[in-house]
Motif scaffolding. Structure first.
Motif, PDB file in Angstrom:
ATOM      1  N   PRO A 166       0.827  -1.207   0.000  1.00 52.37           N
ATOM      2  CA  PRO A 166       0.000   0.000   0.000  1.00 52.37           C
ATOM      3  C   PRO A 166       0.859   1.253   0.000  1.00 52.37           C
ATOM      4  O   PRO A 166       1.877   1.312   0.692  1.00 52.37           O
ATOM      5  CB  PRO A 166      -0.805  -0.112   1.297  1.00 52.37           C
ATOM      6  CG  PRO A 166      -0.447  -1.398   1.918  1.00 52.37           C
ATOM      7  CD  PRO A 166       0.715  -1.980   1.205  1.00 52.37           C
ATOM      8  N   ARG A 167       0.468   2.228  -0.813  1.00 52.74           N
ATOM      9  CA  ARG A 167       1.185   3.498  -0.824  1.00 52.74           C
ATOM     10  C   ARG A 167       0.548   4.419   0.199  1.00 52.74           C
ATOM     11  O   ARG A 167      -0.638   4.298   0.505  1.00 52.74           O
ATOM     12  CB  ARG A 167       1.100   4.137  -2.215  1.00 52.74           C
ATOM     13  CG  ARG A 167       2.143   3.583  -3.152  1.00 52.74           C
ATOM     14  CD  ARG A 167       1.938   4.072  -4.554  1.00 52.74           C
ATOM     15  NE  ARG A 167       0.673   3.603  -5.074  1.00 52.74           N
ATOM     16  CZ  ARG A 167      -0.159   4.340  -5.798  1.00 52.74           C
ATOM     17  NH1 ARG A 167       0.146   5.580  -6.066  1.00 52.74           N
ATOM     18  NH2 ARG A 167      -1.270   3.843  -6.262  1.00 52.74           N
ATOM     19  N   THR A 168       1.311   5.338   0.728  1.00 52.33           N
ATOM     20  CA  THR A 168       0.740   6.321   1.640  1.00 52.33           C
ATOM     21  C   THR A 168       0.762   7.671   0.927  1.00 52.33           C
ATOM     22  O   THR A 168       1.404   7.834  -0.113  1.00 52.33           O
ATOM     23  CB  THR A 168       1.542   6.416   2.944  1.00 52.33           C
ATOM     24  OG1 THR A 168       2.831   6.915   2.610  1.00 52.33           O
ATOM     25  CG2 THR A 168       1.685   5.063   3.620  1.00 52.33           C
ATOM     26  N   LEU A 169       0.077   8.642   1.523  1.00 49.74           N
ATOM     27  CA  LEU A 169      -0.005   9.947   0.871  1.00 49.74           C
ATOM     28  C   LEU A 169       1.375  10.580   0.694  1.00 49.74           C
ATOM     29  O   LEU A 169       1.614  11.309  -0.253  1.00 49.74           O
ATOM     30  CB  LEU A 169      -0.921  10.881   1.672  1.00 49.74           C
ATOM     31  CG  LEU A 169      -2.398  10.449   1.750  1.00 49.74           C
ATOM     32  CD1 LEU A 169      -3.217  11.500   2.481  1.00 49.74           C
ATOM     33  CD2 LEU A 169      -2.984  10.197   0.376  1.00 49.74           C
ATOM     34  N   ASP A 221       3.957   9.126  -0.250  1.00 53.44           N
ATOM     35  CA  ASP A 221       4.662   8.526  -1.396  1.00 53.44           C
ATOM     36  C   ASP A 221       4.355   9.273  -2.693  1.00 53.44           C
ATOM     37  O   ASP A 221       4.876   8.927  -3.755  1.00 53.44           O
ATOM     38  CB  ASP A 221       4.239   7.066  -1.599  1.00 53.44           C
ATOM     39  CG  ASP A 221       4.707   6.179  -0.466  1.00 53.44           C
ATOM     40  OD1 ASP A 221       5.709   6.528   0.157  1.00 53.44           O
ATOM     41  OD2 ASP A 221       4.047   5.151  -0.209  1.00 53.44           O
ATOM     42  N   LEU A 222       3.444  10.263  -2.634  1.00 56.74           N
ATOM     43  CA  LEU A 222       3.023  10.949  -3.864  1.00 56.74           C
ATOM     44  C   LEU A 222       3.878  12.202  -4.073  1.00 56.74           C
ATOM     45  O   LEU A 222       3.971  13.047  -3.170  1.00 56.74           O
ATOM     46  CB  LEU A 222       1.539  11.331  -3.768  1.00 56.74           C
ATOM     47  CG  LEU A 222       0.583  10.199  -3.340  1.00 56.74           C
ATOM     48  CD1 LEU A 222      -0.824  10.739  -3.163  1.00 56.74           C
ATOM     49  CD2 LEU A 222       0.600   9.052  -4.347  1.00 56.74           C
ATOM     50  N   ASP A 232       1.749  10.697 -10.036  1.00 51.94           N
ATOM     51  CA  ASP A 232       1.328   9.878  -8.888  1.00 51.94           C
ATOM     52  C   ASP A 232      -0.113  10.157  -8.484  1.00 51.94           C
ATOM     53  O   ASP A 232      -0.753   9.329  -7.832  1.00 51.94           O
ATOM     54  CB  ASP A 232       2.217  10.180  -7.678  1.00 51.94           C
ATOM     55  CG  ASP A 232       3.675   9.895  -7.974  1.00 51.94           C
ATOM     56  OD1 ASP A 232       3.933   8.942  -8.735  1.00 51.94           O
ATOM     57  OD2 ASP A 232       4.540  10.634  -7.470  1.00 51.94           O
ATOM     58  N   ILE A 288      -8.579  10.014  -3.177  1.00 48.78           N
ATOM     59  CA  ILE A 288      -7.900   9.915  -1.875  1.00 48.78           C
ATOM     60  C   ILE A 288      -8.075  11.187  -1.041  1.00 48.78           C
ATOM     61  O   ILE A 288      -7.608  11.266   0.081  1.00 48.78           O
ATOM     62  CB  ILE A 288      -6.398   9.575  -2.041  1.00 48.78           C
ATOM     63  CG1 ILE A 288      -5.723  10.588  -2.964  1.00 48.78           C
ATOM     64  CG2 ILE A 288      -6.229   8.156  -2.574  1.00 48.78           C
ATOM     65  CD1 ILE A 288      -4.219  10.406  -3.043  1.00 48.78           C
ATOM     66  N   SER A 346      -5.862   8.934  -7.262  1.00 45.73           N
ATOM     67  CA  SER A 346      -4.611   8.189  -7.425  1.00 45.73           C
ATOM     68  C   SER A 346      -4.932   6.787  -7.943  1.00 45.73           C
ATOM     69  O   SER A 346      -6.094   6.473  -8.193  1.00 45.73           O
ATOM     70  CB  SER A 346      -3.866   8.145  -6.103  1.00 45.73           C
ATOM     71  OG  SER A 346      -2.554   7.660  -6.309  1.00 45.73           O
ATOM     72  N   THR A 356      -3.716   3.181  -2.562  1.00 46.13           N
ATOM     73  CA  THR A 356      -3.620   4.255  -1.565  1.00 46.13           C
ATOM     74  C   THR A 356      -5.000   4.390  -0.936  1.00 46.13           C
ATOM     75  O   THR A 356      -5.950   4.774  -1.608  1.00 46.13           O
ATOM     76  CB  THR A 356      -3.263   5.602  -2.241  1.00 46.13           C
ATOM     77  OG1 THR A 356      -2.202   5.377  -3.148  1.00 46.13           O
ATOM     78  CG2 THR A 356      -2.871   6.650  -1.223  1.00 46.13           C
ATOM     79  N   TYR A 380     -12.221   8.638   1.787  1.00 45.61           N
ATOM     80  CA  TYR A 380     -11.272   9.741   2.010  1.00 45.61           C
ATOM     81  C   TYR A 380     -11.858  10.739   3.002  1.00 45.61           C
ATOM     82  O   TYR A 380     -13.086  10.819   3.157  1.00 45.61           O
ATOM     83  CB  TYR A 380     -10.960  10.417   0.661  1.00 45.61           C
ATOM     84  CG  TYR A 380     -12.200  10.716  -0.145  1.00 45.61           C
ATOM     85  CD1 TYR A 380     -12.839  11.939  -0.049  1.00 45.61           C
ATOM     86  CD2 TYR A 380     -12.776   9.742  -0.981  1.00 45.61           C
ATOM     87  CE1 TYR A 380     -13.999  12.211  -0.761  1.00 45.61           C
ATOM     88  CE2 TYR A 380     -13.940   9.995  -1.680  1.00 45.61           C
ATOM     89  CZ  TYR A 380     -14.550  11.226  -1.570  1.00 45.61           C
ATOM     90  OH  TYR A 380     -15.706  11.475  -2.252  1.00 45.61           O
TER      91      TYR A 380
END
Ligand code: PRE
Length: 314
Positions: free
Chosen positions: A3-6, A8-9, A56, A86, A191, A195, A283
């Motif tokens: 999982p990406r987190t915020l 990572d953008l 991203d 998101i 995204s 995420t 979100y």
């Protein structure tokens, strides 16, 4: 998939060029202010770039308090490779009429702007420039950019945010020309799946529902899934699927997070009665309003009911 987190953008696309209301929304998003911002000519171009991992995340307009849903965004999210919302941002919108230096208001014969902006200044135009021809542009700032470039343009004046007119060194012929001074546009940060923001207690979820078939009470059947679990909807729109005349899907925002029991149960109910449910993300709400669970619909109520059933079965 990890999982990406915020955080990572880093590359954020938006409906450009610079000076759009969409860029203001992106600037208002904490995590994007100091990151790379990439303008795109249209919502479709921004979302295509997101799908092909060129960026991203993308900020796009989705809903205006005066003109309603932004069809280009709703349709692009309802089809193609899945994307998820998101976050959301609310931006108050104020419009100016601008032109190149030396153009008096009385000489304006044509006005360029985005269709959503035109719809929000229609009454002002009818009383001040009743004979002006409307020329659609891809965004409000695109009309200012066209006027700011040397050479011929297709129109005499543009309708845009004050900052877009200033960016291009244009003259303001009239300020605050919106028909509704309280107009607000809602933007969503989109995204790729992977995420999922954590629940905050003040969240929204977005889905697109595709019905199995057209029958009496079909929409009611979908709405019941929300009603019986105490889930409040904040937007409901029908959009043509494009497959045949009369074929519609429903784009819906509702209160709560996919991690909330009542939202999970609602999604399962929808999955049973729909041909397809496209989950477009959970979100935090921009206005921070917390949804109070109706009596019998809190997480612990669902846990207690499940435990009770397990006991019956054993
Ligand atoms: O053209 C812009 O500046 C945009 O950001 C798009 C957009 C929209 O699609 O609604 C955003 C806010 C205004 O309501 C007018 C246009």
């Amino acid at each position: 998939m990890t999982p990406r987190t915020l955080s990572d953008l880093h590359r954020f696309g938006y409906l450009g060029p610079r000076g759009t209301f969409t860029q203001m929304a992106l600037d208002a998003w904490d995590g994007a202010r100091h990151e790379e911002q990439v303008p795109f000519g249209s919502v479709d171009a921004a979302l295509d770039a997101l799908r092909s991992a060129e960026i991203d995340a993308a900020m796009v307009p989705i809903e205006n308090s005066v003109e309603g849903g932004v069809s280009a965004t709703l349709d692009a999210l309802a089809t193609g490779d899945p994307l998820v919302v998101i976050g959301e941002v609310l931006v108050p919108v104020t419009f100016v009429l601008c032109a190149r230096a030396g153009m008096p208001l009385g000489s304006v014969r044509s006005v360029g702007t985005h269709p959503h902006a035109w719809a929000q200044v229609r009454s002002w135009m009818a009383s001040h420039l009743p004979d002006a021809v409307y020329v659609p542009t891809l965004s409000t700032a695109a009309s200012a950019a066209a006027l700011g470039r040397p050479g011929d343009v297709m129109f005499d004046a543009g309708v845009c945010a004050p900052v877009a007119a200033a960016n291009e060194g244009l003259e303001i012929l009239a300020g605050d020309i919106g028909d509704n001074r309280a107009a607000v546009t809602r933007f969503v940060l989109v995204s790729r799946p992977g995420t999922l923001p954590e629940p905050t207690g003040a969240d929204k979820t977005t889905v697109v529902l595709f019905q199995r078939d057209d029958h009496a009470g079909g929409l009611l059947e979908l709405l019941e899934q929300f009603a019986v679990r105490g889930v409040n909807m904040t937007r409901l729109e029908s959009r043509p699927t494009g497959e045949a005349m009369g074929s519609y899907c429903f784009s819906i925002d509702f209160e709560g997070h996919v991690q909330d029991a009542r939202v999970g149960e609602t999604l399962m109910g929808l999955r049973r009665v729909c041909a397809d449910v496209r989950f477009l993300g959970s979100y935090p709400r921009a206005d921070g309003v917390r949804a109070d669970a109706r009596l019998g619909t809190a997480d612990h109520d669902f846990d207690a009911a499940r435990l009770w059933l397990e006991q019956l079965r054993s």
